[in-house]
Design an enzyme around this catalytic site. Structure first.
Site, short mmCIF file in Angstrom:
data_model
loop_
_atom_site.label_atom_id
_atom_site.label_comp_id
_atom_site.label_asym_id
_atom_site.label_seq_id
_atom_site.Cartn_x
_atom_site.Cartn_y
_atom_site.Cartn_z
N GLU A 1 36.86 43.78 46.17
CA GLU A 1 38.00 44.06 45.26
C GLU A 1 39.33 44.13 46.01
OE1 GLU A 1 37.51 43.48 42.36
OE2 GLU A 1 35.35 43.53 42.59
C1 FAD Z 1 28.38 42.87 48.68
C2 FAD Z 1 29.51 42.06 48.16
C3 FAD Z 1 29.72 41.96 46.80
C4 FAD Z 1 30.75 41.17 46.30
N1 FAD Z 1 30.88 41.00 44.93
C5 FAD Z 1 31.75 40.06 44.48
C6 FAD Z 1 31.75 39.70 43.10
O1 FAD Z 1 31.00 40.24 42.29
N2 FAD Z 1 32.60 38.72 42.70
C7 FAD Z 1 33.45 38.07 43.57
O2 FAD Z 1 34.18 37.19 43.14
N3 FAD Z 1 33.48 38.41 44.88
C8 FAD Z 1 32.65 39.38 45.35
N4 FAD Z 1 32.64 39.70 46.69
C9 FAD Z 1 33.59 39.05 47.59
C10 FAD Z 1 34.68 40.00 48.10
O3 FAD Z 1 35.56 40.34 47.06
C11 FAD Z 1 35.36 39.32 49.27
O4 FAD Z 1 34.43 39.38 50.35
C12 FAD Z 1 36.68 39.93 49.65
O5 FAD Z 1 37.64 39.68 48.65
C13 FAD Z 1 37.22 39.40 50.98
O6 FAD Z 1 37.17 38.01 51.04
P1 FAD Z 1 36.47 37.29 52.32
O7 FAD Z 1 35.16 37.93 52.50
O8 FAD Z 1 36.51 35.84 52.13
O9 FAD Z 1 37.38 37.72 53.54
P2 FAD Z 1 38.72 36.98 54.04
O10 FAD Z 1 39.62 36.76 52.89
O11 FAD Z 1 38.35 35.85 54.88
O12 FAD Z 1 39.36 38.14 54.94
C14 FAD Z 1 38.91 38.41 56.26
C15 FAD Z 1 39.88 39.40 56.92
O13 FAD Z 1 41.19 38.83 56.98
C16 FAD Z 1 42.14 39.67 56.34
N5 FAD Z 1 43.10 38.84 55.61
C17 FAD Z 1 42.85 37.80 54.80
N6 FAD Z 1 43.99 37.30 54.30
C18 FAD Z 1 44.99 38.05 54.79
C19 FAD Z 1 46.42 38.05 54.64
N7 FAD Z 1 47.04 37.19 53.84
N8 FAD Z 1 47.13 38.99 55.31
C20 FAD Z 1 46.52 39.90 56.09
N9 FAD Z 1 45.19 39.95 56.27
C21 FAD Z 1 44.43 39.04 55.62
C22 FAD Z 1 41.35 40.54 55.38
O14 FAD Z 1 42.00 41.79 55.14
C23 FAD Z 1 40.02 40.71 56.12
O15 FAD Z 1 40.10 41.80 57.01
C24 FAD Z 1 31.62 40.51 47.20
C25 FAD Z 1 31.43 40.63 48.58
C26 FAD Z 1 30.37 41.37 49.06
C27 FAD Z 1 30.14 41.39 50.55
#
Ligand code: FAD
Length: 569
Positions: A423
């Site tokens: 989220e």
């Molecule tokens: C158990 C679990 C349940 C989930 N459930 C759902 C669901 O039901 N539906 C759904 O759609 N998603 C779901 N997710 C996905 C979750 O919302 C994402 O993992 C989350 O939004 C982060 O995206 P990412 O993992 O691609 O990380 P990334 O976006 O790759 O981020 C990696 C790191 O980089 C940082 N970062 C990224 N962009 C920036 C920026 N512009 N400026 C500064 N820092 C940045 C982030 O803060 C983070 O620390 C789930 C994930 C998990 C693990």
């Protein structure tokens, strides 16, 4: 470890701190009074204690399974879901016009805290259903609403929020799933979504997948409700490809979902997707904050009772429980003061969201919406980090036994670790606070509210808290004045200070919560006084650390690191 919902503290906070009574006088909640709220939450506490808590550890150990393209949830889930639906818990805060009970978000949040104290995975399924129902009610056409709203509210259908893709996490704009309008006006979706919670299971007649998809090659992103039936009408256009093997949330399946020409019902226009999905995301961010206080409360409860029982070390020649050692007392008070104050912050945020809908006049509604928008990222990210910290401390209190499955606190720690990630990560919440909320009026409203509270203190409020809060308030203002021009003049320097700024506001908000609690709580006033003093002396000084991080020359190391990396590349 068995969790007993802290119903006395919850009711005390609701009635004497957050002012549930302010809401019951509003037109939208005319049927609610304090006695009814008590009854509902007392029943909720019984439901959690009797029907969820006893199964949480077994569901974690059993986990979810995936075979032949279908997900199987842990066995106890079906009965819990039935109890949830039959007990009417699903529609608690759903408007009466949509088939729910129309209670304030505040009551829903208090109930959610208790469910999450027992099991965060269990809390996720109903949240997804409520969120999808809210989107459908606001953005669906009459046909879609008539067909799916009752199914959701009656718990016959489940739902998902389907945003994330392999190449699109925090940056939703990178998503590739495509929605194409057909000659007959219908929409078909193709693409891959990942990390989709409850993307597949067989608890319901069907699953409404609330899916974001690109509607044209440029900026258009639409939101579509994609119905997937669990009966004979089941088709293969939306299929689970696998479930993830992960650190925690074992009873919640995290699915990769494939869309092959799946029919989607548009939720608003082809460019309205982000606006529409934020109806759901904002509900979920409040819920993650409630997950945080639920888990932190369960961890504190477990640590306290273990510390009373565990005999180690001696005082005056007698072996004593570890709860008597000053270092353990400090740890327990850290856990308690973070958790109790976070509860106040989350409930206040929920109440402002209620007032934004049901305030007496447009000015009150606008002010509440502004404050809620400001508090939401602070509550989401702050309570998520608190859950991780407090569950970590709970393991520490248990020593080696905390690292072992039997005591149950390692489950809380594993479940807590996702909260600062999903989220919207903490980093993303901090950027939202800095770039969108700092200048939106909510910050100034919040500072004024703390100032007003400082003029109302009585002799129950420790003088040290008042003195430390005056300093912390000045630090908050100083940092805001530093950051506001920096956002325009040197954006990267401001962005580098975003997370310390969010943490500063969070710790300030918890200090405000301790002002409120020590003045107004009726349960255990001496304990509240002690906790308020402890928070003032041991935790609130962190505000000064954050202040120094924010005012330091952040531009220097961002620039240096960026140029070092680009040279190395
Ligand atoms: C158990 C679990 C349940 C989930 N459930 C759902 C669901 O039901 N539906 C759904 O759609 N998603 C779901 N997710 C996905 C979750 O919302 C994402 O993992 C989350 O939004 C982060 O995206 P990412 O993992 O691609 O990380 P990334 O976006 O790759 O981020 C990696 C790191 O980089 C940082 N970062 C990224 N962009 C920036 C920026 N512009 N400026 C500064 N820092 C940045 C982030 O803060 C983070 O620390 C789930 C994930 C998990 C693990």
């Amino acid at each position: 470890m068995s969790y007993a919902p802290p119903i006395t503290d919850i009711l005390d906070t609701l009635e004497n701190v957050t002012g549930l009574g302010d809401l019951t006088s509003r037109a939208g909640f005319a049927d609610l009074d304090a006695a009814l709220a008590r009854d509902i939450l007392q029943n909720g506490a019984d439901f959690v204690r009797e029907q969820i808590s006893p199964h949480a550890a077994a569901m974690d150990a059993e986990g979810c399974a995936f075979s032949d393209g279908r997900v199987r949830l842990p066995h106890a889930f079906a009965n819990i879901w039935k109890g949830y639906v039959d007990g009417g818990w699903l529609g608690l805060a759903v408007p009466q016009a949509d088939g729910g009970h129309g209670l304030p978000q505040l009551i829903q949040t208090a109930f959610t805290e208790m469910v999450c104290g027992a099991s965060v995975p269990v809390s996720m399924l109903p949240l997804l259903v409520r969120g999808a129902a809210a989107v459908l009610a606001a953005y669906g056409d009459e046909k879609a609403k008539a067909e799916y709203l009752p199914k959701l509210i009656e718990g016959r259908w489940a739902a998902t929020i389907s945003i994330t893709e392999p190449g699109a996490g925090s940056d939703v704009a990178l998503l590739k799933t495509r929605a194409r309008r057909q000659d007959d006006g219908s929409w078909r979706l193709n693409g891959t979504k990942m990390f989709i919670s409850f993307g597949d299971h067989q608890l319901a007649e069907g699953i409404l997948q609330m899916t974001l998809a690109r509607t044209d090659a440029t900026s258009g992103i639409g939101l579509f409700a994609v119905p997937v039936f669990n009966d004979a009408r089941r088709n293969s256009t939306v299929t689970a490809q696998r479930i993830e093997h992960k650190l925690g949330l074992m009873a919640s399946p995290t699915c990769v979902m494939q869309y092959d020409d799946a029919i989607g019902l548009p939720m608003g226009g082809p460019q309205d997707g982000l606006k529409a999905i934020f109806t759901m995301i904002n509900m979920m961010r409040l819920e993650v904050a409630a997950q945080g206080i639920g888990i932190a409360g369960a961890a504190t409860q477990a640590a306290r009772s273990y510390a009373e029982l565990r005999q180690q070390g001696s005082r005056n020649g007698t072996t004593v429980s570890i709860a008597q050692h000053p270092d353990v007392i400090r740890t327990l008070l850290t856990m308690q003061t973070l958790t109790d104050a976070s509860r106040v912050l989350v409930y206040e945020t929920a109440k402002e969201l209620d007032l934004a809908q049901s305030g007496h006049d447009p000015a009150e509604r606008e002010r509440a919406a502004r404050l809620a928008a400001f508090l939401l990222p602070v509550a989401k990210a702050g309570c998520a980090e608190t859950a991780v910290e407090v569950t970590d401390l709970a393991i520490q209190i248990h020593g080696g036994h905390g690292y072992i499955r039997d005591t149950g606190v390692e489950r809380l720690y594993r479940d807590a670790r996702i909260l600062p990630i999903y989220e919207g990560t903490t980093g993303i919440q901090a950027i939202d606070l800095l770039l969108r909320k700092l200048n939106g009026g909510g910050f100034d409203d919040f500072m004024q509210r703390i100032e007003a509270e400082l003029t109302q203190v009585n002799d129950k409020v420790p003088a040290t808290l008042v003195a430390e809060m005056r300093k912390a308030l000045a630090s908050g203002r100083e940092c805001a004045e530093h950051l506001r021009p920096l956002i325009k003049s040197e954006r990267d320097a401001a962005l580098a200070a975003a997370t310390p700024f969010l943490r500063l506001v969070y710790k300030l908000a918890l200090g405000w919560a301790w002002l409120l609690m020590s003045r107004a709580c009726k349960t255990s006033p001496e304990e509240r006084h002690l906790c308020a003093s402890f928070y003032a002396g041991q935790i609130l000084p962190q505000v000064d650390l954050f202040r120094r991080q924010i005012l330091a020359n952040t531009a220097e190391w961002v620039r240096a690191e960026t140029s070092t990396r680009s040279t190395a590349a």
